[in-house]
Scaffold this motif. Structure first.
Motif, short mmCIF file in Angstrom:
data_model
loop_
_atom_site.label_atom_id
_atom_site.label_comp_id
_atom_site.label_asym_id
_atom_site.label_seq_id
_atom_site.Cartn_x
_atom_site.Cartn_y
_atom_site.Cartn_z
N ALA A 143 0.83 -1.20 0.00
CA ALA A 143 0.00 0.00 0.00
C ALA A 143 0.87 1.26 0.00
N SER A 144 0.23 2.37 -0.27
CA SER A 144 0.92 3.66 -0.24
C SER A 144 1.52 3.90 1.14
N GLY A 145 2.75 4.40 1.18
CA GLY A 145 3.41 4.70 2.44
C GLY A 145 4.21 3.55 3.01
N THR A 146 4.16 2.40 2.40
CA THR A 146 4.92 1.25 2.88
C THR A 146 6.26 1.15 2.16
N THR A 147 7.12 0.31 2.69
CA THR A 147 8.42 0.04 2.08
C THR A 147 8.50 -1.44 1.75
N SER A 159 1.52 -5.62 -7.09
CA SER A 159 0.96 -4.27 -7.02
C SER A 159 1.69 -3.51 -5.92
N ASN A 160 2.43 -2.47 -6.29
CA ASN A 160 3.26 -1.74 -5.34
C ASN A 160 2.99 -0.25 -5.43
N SER A 161 2.31 0.28 -4.42
CA SER A 161 2.08 1.72 -4.33
C SER A 161 3.02 2.38 -3.33
N GLY A 162 3.90 1.60 -2.74
CA GLY A 162 4.85 2.12 -1.77
C GLY A 162 6.19 2.39 -2.40
N SER A 163 7.23 2.47 -1.59
CA SER A 163 8.59 2.69 -2.08
C SER A 163 9.34 1.37 -2.13
#
Length: 683
Positions: free
Chosen positions: A292-296, A316-320
């Motif tokens: 999710a967003s904000g994760t590493t 699916s990668n919305s994080g860094s």
């Protein structure tokens, strides 16, 4: 003299352990001689061991709240009655262990509430789920104190068919607080039936949590995933989950497939995933990674065999950050959100039975093409042995290369029967695994009654003999007695490579009644499991007969230790000839069996293994050991009692207490003779 020194060394090694714990045996000794098992447990104190020396059904729910080990006594298989459970609460520093029980319909639940706890749940079998759907093995942490766990070799039959918004897993670890956790979930066999059943679930939130999920066989699972790893699922979370997911076999029960195979997700915090050498077939998604967003996100997906899944890889990668992928075999399905990396294979893996039988056929494009160096590095980082998903050697062949997928190709088990006429001291083997294969040095175990047939004793020393003229292996009676008609032997033909070598008995390594073995990886490694077969021919081609029963033991006195082959009748070991030696690290399918009062009957000792019990077609492999200082100076074999395999003395002599045997179970042979891993006719 050597035997006496060996025994003294064992006593010295054992003394600290015996001094630190009191063993309370129920229902046979002291305050546990009568009354309930729970009363016996209630009397235990920190560090005690409570052993159950009974095969009866125990109609009690059991619980404890101090560090202790609750286990089946050696040779016993206690059963807990229907709808009874075992619970433990860890509240102070120490070990909390539950081992060797069968629950008819129930669960094992351990809560970590305080203290630096080490939790162990091993060799527990649960035959059916409770109606309310709780996990059959559950570990719940609700404290900031350190936690370590070992959940392995359990056999779970789970089911959940109702959607209620919760995740219903057969085996789960839930970790909610800050602090640190580390553990291992390994070699469990799980059938997770029903539309909404998961196999293994690990959830971490705010902790630094490292888990190793390896060598599990999971069948079933829902959209939650058969192996489901989640970071930050409980109202956010700033922790990091480091997950080594290695050597697992995942196959869905439901068709058409709607289940994830291996699912890893980061909802908050960080996820470091190392997914290596898993086999997933017939699922909706083979390996699915979400951030999710904000994760590493970090890690690598490599050497996995993903075939017949709708999505072999989904990402699916919305994080860094991100996860690399390479050297995966992807066949019969698509990918989503990810491009196959270097070394990808897209050919048919040639499984022996898709999707149910996950072993490789000869000629599979998965053989020897994995990133072996990368796998070696991951195993070392995770502290895992160099084994595959069946608990046998991972790196095999002339190049010691690894295969893609959970299961390594190369070892073979087969049954050999002597034919008479012609009457001869030789009996030629005929199997593709050993014909013209001098490096596939066979290991033999006499089998009294294969498949439950009429028994036949053969109280003779038998060796393996390589004929360089015909390029064939034979068996040879060392006492020059011609083989009888239809004498039977289980043959294990290991592939070449590390862990398979020829030892020659020479003046440099023979002393008294022993000959010292030497090999890199075997020296100074007392936990190794060995199979040894006499090889009567030395490199010069001369035949040396040796009619004495032999076994192996490890000895270290004032320096690095070594393994020895010893005459168990204490006669002098001669020079000339030698032994075929197979060795590996221990696993659920490569273990040491101890003969005890609980498993000895007359001249035999009963084995207890889920791939052997109730399966007459299995072919166990056995070598004698003298690790407890007991020398069983008799030729041995295996026989099937009608429900259990056992090791017996061929001459009818009583089996001594504390005799030891190294046992290898070839899971592929057991699977294919009776599909005992997932026995429901899926193929």
């Amino acid at each position: 003299m050597l035997r006496q020194r060996l025994f003294c060394g064992l006593v010295l090694l054992a003394a600290p352990c015996l001094a630190s714990a009191s063993v309370r045996t129920w229902p046979t000794t002291g305050p546990c001689a009568s009354g309930t098992l729970q009363a016996c447990i209630n009397g235990a104190v920190d560090g005690d061991i409570v052993e159950v020396a009974s095969n009866a059904v125990i109609n009690e729910s059991l619980s404890f709240g101090v560090p202790l080990t609750l286990r089946a006594a050696s040779g016993y298989a206690p059963r807990i009655a229907v709808d009874q459970v075992i619970t433990a609460t860890a509240t102070i520093d120490g070990d909390y262990a539950i081992e060797g029980f069968t629950l008819q319909r129930g669960f094992v639940y351990v809560t970590h509430s305080a203290g630096n706890a080490n939790v162990r749940v091993r060799r527990v079998r649960v035959l059916a789920p409770m109606a309310t759907g709780p996990a059959q093995i559950s570990l719940y942490n609700n404290t900031t104190s350190p936690l370590s766990y070992d959940i392995g070799e359990n056999d779970l039959a789970f089911a959940w068919d109702t959607y209620d918004g919760a995740i219903h897993a057969a085996l789960q670890v839930l970790d909610t607080q800050t602090g640190s956790s580390e553990g291992r979930i390994h070699e469990n066999r799980i059938a997770a039936a029903g539309a909404w059943a998961a196999g293994v679930l690990v959830v971490s939130n705010n902790r630094t949590h490292t888990t190793r999920v390896d060598g599990n066989w999971v069948r079933g699972g829902s959209s939650y995933g058969s192996i489901d790893l989640r970071q930050g699922s409980f109202s956010g979370g700033a922790g990091t989950l480091t997950a080594y997911v290695v050597n697992n076999v995942v196959t869905p029960l439901r068709q058409p497939a709607d289940a994830y195979g291996i699912k890893a997700e980061a909802n908050a915090g960080g996820l470091a995933l190392q997914a290596f050498n898993n086999t997933v077939t017939g699922a909706y998604s083979g390996v699915n990674v979400y951030a999710a967003s904000g994760t590493t996100l970090s890690g690598r997906i490599a050497n996995n065999l993903l075939a017949g899944n709708i999505l072999n890889l989904a990402y699916s990668n919305s994080g860094s950050g991100g996860v690399d992928n390479d050297h995966n075999l992807l066949f019969g399905g698509s990918t989503s959100g990810i491009t196959p990396g270097a070394g990808a294979v897209t050919a048919d893996p040639l499984l022996r039975g898709a999707p149910g039988n996950p072993w490789l056929n000869p000629g599979s494009p998965a053989i020897d093409v994995a990133d072996s160096a990368g796998l070696s590095s991951v195993l070392a980082s995770a502290g895992l042995a160099r084994l595959d998903g069946a608990g046998l050697r991972r790196f095999k062949g002339a190049a010691n290369a690894a295969d893609i997928g959970a299961l390594e190709y190369g070892d073979t088990t087969f049954l050999h029967r002597s034919a008479n006429p012609p009457a001869s001291v030789y009996s030629t083997l005929d199997d593709a695994s050993v014909n013209a294969q001098a490096s596939h040095r066979p290991q033999l175990t006499a089998n009294w009654n294969p498949d439950g047939s009429t028994g036949l004793y053969w109280n003779h020393a038998v060796s393996a003999y390589w004929n360089s003229i015909t390029s064939r292996w034979s068996l040879r009676d060392e006492d020059l007695v011609p083989f009888g008609d239809d004498v039977r032997f289980n043959l294990f033909a290991p592939a070449g490579g590390d862990g398979n070598f020829a030892h020659v008995a020479t003046a440099a390594n023979v002393s008294g009644f022993t000959t010292r073995l030497a090999a890199s990886g075997l020296d100074d490694a007392p936990d190794r499991i060995l199979l040894v077969t006499r090889n009567s021919v030395d490199p010069g081609g001369t035949v040396y007969d040796d009619v004495h029963p032999f076994g192996v033991f490890y000895f270290a006195f004032g320096g690095p230790g070594s393994w020895f082959v010893s005459h168990l009748d204490s006669t002098v070991m001669g020079e000339g000839g030698g032994y075929n030696v197979y060795w590996q690290a221990p696993s659920a399918n490569a273990y040491r069996h101890l003969a005890t009062a609980g498993n000895i009957a007359g001249n035999y000792t009963l084995l207890d293994h889920p791939l052997l019990n109730d399966h007459a077609c299995a072919r166990p492999h056995v070598t004698q050991s003298a690790g407890q200082g007991v020398f069983n100076g008799h030729q041995v074999g295996v026989w099937y009692t009608g429900s259990r395999w056992s090791v017996f003395n061929q001459d009818g002599a009583a089996m001594p207490v504390n005799a030891e045997f190294d046992v290898i179970v070839d899971a592929q042979q057991a699977f294919e003779c009776n599909d005992v891993i997932f026995a429901d006719g899926f193929d």
